[in-house]
Motif scaffolding. Structure first.
Motif, mmCIF file in Angstrom:
data_model
loop_
_atom_site.group_PDB
_atom_site.id
_atom_site.type_symbol
_atom_site.label_atom_id
_atom_site.label_comp_id
_atom_site.label_asym_id
_atom_site.label_seq_id
_atom_site.Cartn_x
_atom_site.Cartn_y
_atom_site.Cartn_z
ATOM 1 N N SER A 150 4.927 20.248 7.828
ATOM 2 C CA SER A 150 4.453 19.047 7.117
ATOM 3 C C SER A 150 3.143 18.536 7.711
ATOM 4 N N VAL A 151 2.280 19.454 8.128
ATOM 5 C CA VAL A 151 1.123 19.049 8.928
ATOM 6 C C VAL A 151 0.220 18.064 8.189
ATOM 7 N N ALA A 152 -0.079 18.307 6.914
ATOM 8 C CA ALA A 152 -0.983 17.408 6.200
ATOM 9 C C ALA A 152 -0.366 16.020 6.042
ATOM 10 N N TYR A 153 0.881 15.983 5.627
ATOM 11 C CA TYR A 153 1.578 14.711 5.453
ATOM 12 C C TYR A 153 1.697 13.968 6.778
ATOM 13 N N THR A 154 2.098 14.685 7.820
ATOM 14 C CA THR A 154 2.290 14.065 9.125
ATOM 15 C C THR A 154 0.998 13.468 9.674
ATOM 16 N N VAL A 155 -0.086 14.215 9.587
ATOM 17 C CA VAL A 155 -1.367 13.733 10.116
ATOM 18 C C VAL A 155 -1.820 12.481 9.362
ATOM 19 N N THR A 156 -1.698 12.508 8.034
ATOM 20 C CA THR A 156 -2.143 11.336 7.278
ATOM 21 C C THR A 156 -1.251 10.128 7.549
ATOM 22 N N ASP A 178 12.486 16.179 -3.224
ATOM 23 C CA ASP A 178 12.334 17.494 -3.846
ATOM 24 C C ASP A 178 11.095 18.219 -3.322
ATOM 25 N N ASP A 179 10.067 17.437 -2.924
ATOM 26 C CA ASP A 179 8.803 18.041 -2.500
ATOM 27 C C ASP A 179 8.957 18.864 -1.230
ATOM 28 N N PHE A 180 9.912 18.503 -0.375
ATOM 29 C CA PHE A 180 10.121 19.329 0.823
ATOM 30 C C PHE A 180 11.524 19.938 0.858
ATOM 31 N N ASN A 188 0.865 -1.182 0.000
ATOM 32 C CA ASN A 188 0.000 0.000 0.000
ATOM 33 C C ASN A 188 0.902 1.233 0.000
ATOM 34 N N ASN A 189 1.296 1.675 -1.180
ATOM 35 C CA ASN A 189 2.436 2.570 -1.310
ATOM 36 C C ASN A 189 2.098 3.961 -1.827
ATOM 37 N N ALA A 190 0.986 4.134 -2.511
ATOM 38 C CA ALA A 190 0.674 5.414 -3.151
ATOM 39 C C ALA A 190 0.584 6.532 -2.113
ATOM 40 N N GLY A 191 1.202 7.675 -2.421
ATOM 41 C CA GLY A 191 1.142 8.800 -1.487
ATOM 42 C C GLY A 191 1.829 10.027 -2.055
ATOM 43 N N ILE A 192 1.520 11.185 -1.470
ATOM 44 C CA ILE A 192 2.162 12.442 -1.851
ATOM 45 C C ILE A 192 2.572 13.179 -0.582
ATOM 46 N N PHE A 193 3.551 14.080 -0.724
ATOM 47 C CA PHE A 193 3.973 14.873 0.432
ATOM 48 C C PHE A 193 3.032 16.044 0.681
ATOM 49 N N GLN A 252 -6.061 21.804 -0.263
ATOM 50 C CA GLN A 252 -4.788 21.088 -0.144
ATOM 51 C C GLN A 252 -4.906 19.933 0.841
ATOM 52 N N TRP A 253 -5.548 20.182 1.977
ATOM 53 C CA TRP A 253 -5.752 19.110 2.956
ATOM 54 C C TRP A 253 -6.544 17.966 2.355
ATOM 55 N N ASP A 254 -7.624 18.285 1.649
ATOM 56 C CA ASP A 254 -8.459 17.240 1.059
ATOM 57 C C ASP A 254 -7.660 16.387 0.071
ATOM 58 N N GLN A 255 -6.792 17.007 -0.715
ATOM 59 C CA GLN A 255 -6.016 16.259 -1.697
ATOM 60 C C GLN A 255 -5.055 15.286 -1.015
ATOM 61 N N VAL A 256 -4.316 15.767 -0.017
ATOM 62 C CA VAL A 256 -3.372 14.901 0.684
ATOM 63 C C VAL A 256 -4.110 13.782 1.412
ATOM 64 N N CYS A 257 -5.197 14.119 2.050
ATOM 65 C CA CYS A 257 -5.970 13.129 2.804
ATOM 66 C C CYS A 257 -6.570 12.072 1.876
ATOM 67 N N GLN A 258 -7.081 12.514 0.728
ATOM 68 C CA GLN A 258 -7.697 11.579 -0.211
ATOM 69 C C GLN A 258 -6.693 10.541 -0.707
ATOM 70 N N ILE A 259 -5.491 10.981 -1.043
ATOM 71 C CA ILE A 259 -4.502 10.047 -1.591
ATOM 72 C C ILE A 259 -3.837 9.232 -0.487
ATOM 73 N N ASN A 260 -3.346 9.909 0.540
ATOM 74 C CA ASN A 260 -2.535 9.225 1.557
ATOM 75 C C ASN A 260 -3.346 8.358 2.499
#
Length: 254
Positions: A154-160, A196-198, A90-95, A108-116
């Motif tokens: 990195s709040v969105a990434y960290t929370v997800t 590169d993303d961060f 289960n690998n798909a994800g974005i920063f 932005q939150w919705d996008q990260v949450c939807q994918i991650n």
């Protein structure tokens, strides 16, 4: 690509989401070289085909993990092609955006949450149902060091990714009666586009306010770890596995 000395059981099959790039690509190619059947999922067919390299044991199946119906079709296609599925990576994800929470837009939150998170749950749901009906299986969730300690901004990434930790524990518990095992793999600083993303390649922001270029390690070494976990018999659980570049900021992040 490095080879494992441990033989693969005949006909073992893994589904890998986010298989078009990065760790997903490195893991898919390694497992194909070791004799696995690999169903490669991702949004972009061309990158999946580049990963597969026309290998006879690869199934290229474009799928958006945020669409539960598409994920169900992915598992159906893998089962039709290979007979059964043994492992999900289960690998798909974005920063996502590198911002503080007051600068994070709802979109932005919705996008990260939807994918991650939602995407990971969709894939886990399909895998769990398949494994439950077929005598067991293993789910490997790609967490992150950020599932343990956050990066600055990195709040969105960290929370997800903390959500992935909860998902993994719930899957391991609920899967116990069905021989379904779950592992969270927390990987720190592979040499991939995610850095590169961060901004890590040009100096990642530290808690002190400084920027430093952090150590990295090859994608292939992370793939070796995932391949090992994928091949462990279901009589053994590996609940959590952490692998990082030597010397990277980790405990306390600075």
């Amino acid at each position: 690509m490095p080879q494992s000395s441990r033989p693969v059981e005949q006909g073992r099959t893994i589904v890998i989401t986010g298989a078009g790039t990065g760790i997903g690509r490195a893991t898919a190619r390694l497992l194909l070289s070791q004799g696995w059947n690999v169903a490669l999922a991702g949004r972009t067919k061309t990158t999946l085909e580049e990963t597969a390299q026309s290998h006879s044991s690869a199934l290229v199946h474009p799928a958006d993990v945020t669409d539960p119906g598409a994920v169900d079709k992915l598992f159906s296609a893998a089962q039709h092609r290979f007979g059964t599925v043994d492992v999900l990576f289960n690998n798909a994800g974005i920063f996502g955006p590198s911002v503080s929470i007051d600068e994070l837009s709802p979109e932005q939150w919705d996008q990260v949450c939807q994918i991650n998170l939602t995407g990971a749950i969709n894939a886990a749901r399909s895998a769990f149902a398949h494994f439950k009906a077929n005598g067991g299986g293993r789910i490997i969730n790609n967490g992150s060091i950020s599932a343990q300690v956050p990066r600055v901004n990195s709040v969105a990434y960290t929370v997800t990714k903390h959500g992935i930790a909860g998902l993994t524990k719930a899957l391991e518990l609920d899967g116990r009666p069905h021989r379904i095992r779950a592992t969270q793999v927390d990987i720190g600083n592979t040499a991939s586009d995610l850095l590169d993303d961060f901004g890590a390649n040009n100096g990642a922001l530290q808690p002190s306010g400084q920027r430093i270029v952090e150590p990295t390690f090859p994608l292939e070494q992370a793939a070796e770890a995932i391949a090992y976990i994928a091949g462990v018999p279901l009589g053994t659980s590996i609940n959590q596995f952490t692998i990082t570049a030597g010397g990277m900021p980790y405990i306390g992040r600075g």
